[in-house]
Enzyme design. Structure first.
Site, PDB file in Angstrom:
ATOM      1  N   ASP A 103       0.936  -1.230   0.174  1.00 32.47           N
ATOM      2  CA  ASP A 103      -0.065   0.126   0.002  1.00 32.47           C
ATOM      3  C   ASP A 103       0.893   1.192  -0.062  1.00 32.47           C
ATOM      4  OD1 ASP A 103      -2.454   1.659   0.049  1.00 32.47           O
ATOM      5  OD2 ASP A 103      -2.732   1.029   2.136  1.00 32.47           O
TER       6      ASP A 103
ATOM      7  N   GLY B  84       1.474 -10.233   4.453  1.00 31.27           N
ATOM      8  CA  GLY B  84       2.360  -9.202   5.332  1.00 31.27           C
ATOM      9  C   GLY B  84       1.959  -9.111   6.746  1.00 31.27           C
TER      10      GLY B  84
END
Ligand code: ADP
Length: 173
Positions: free
Chosen positions: A33, A122
């Protein structure tokens, strides 16, 4: 639908759409992101804020689409993966739903080539081996396969790359 596995940075890919493993605020975060917002520039965040103002962010398993700003791809599809807080049917379903939401949104927007990161593996701590199994089953069961030309799994770490390389041999048979 051609399915490929590569190791690398998803922000380098020149495809119709890359998928972002976002969080429900849509305001950016770490991991993939962060990389997408850093390299894509402010246009992506501005579009995310507009979506947030309209619909209040994005729920787990759902997806929204924005232009890709300065990235080489045309669009970013933002989806929100489930956080792994232990084995649950719900978590498995939500991860599968992420991939399907992205693919369905891609089709709606005439996207023919799409690249996915390894959503939730993650900071959301989804076990990689479980995630890959869910992803493979979901892709196999995806009924609109002929509407997408190419699907790329972009692995960032060695463990995911190794797992996907093994599994994709099976999916492409
Ligand atoms: P999540 O919160 O869904 O777990 P993360 O961004 O922390 O999202 O991780 C998702 C996956 O994306 C991880 O496997 C991580 O290694 C990978 N990743 C991180 N940066 C990149 C990148 N630039 N390109 C592709 N994958 C990336």
């Amino acid at each position: 639908m051609l399915v490929e596995v590569i190791k690398g940075d998803i922000t380098d890919l020149k495809v119709d759409a890359i998928v972002n493993a976002a969080n429900s605020s849509l305001l950016g975060g770490g991991g993939v992101d962060g990389a997408i917002h850093r390299k894509g520039g402010s246009q992506i965040l501005e579009e995310c804020i507009q979506i947030r103002n309209k619909q209040g962010g994005c729920s787990i398993g759902k997806a929204v689409i924005t232009p890709a700003g300065n990235l080489p791809s045309k669009f970013v599809i933002h989806t929100v993966g489930p956080y792994w807080n232990g084995e649950s049917v719900e978590n498995r379903k939500l991860l599968a739903e992420c991939y399907l939401s992205c693919l369905n949104l891609a089709i709606k927007n005439n996207i023919r080539t799409i690249a996915f990161p390894n959503i939730s593996t993650g900071v959301y701590h989804f076990p990689k081996e479980i995630a890959v199994e869910i992803v493979i089953q979901t892709i196999k069961g995806f009924i609109d396969k002929e509407k997408i030309d190419k699907l790329i799994f972009v692995c960032f770490d060695d463990e995911n790359f190794y797992l996907y390389r093994q599994k994709i041999k099976i999916i492409n048979k």
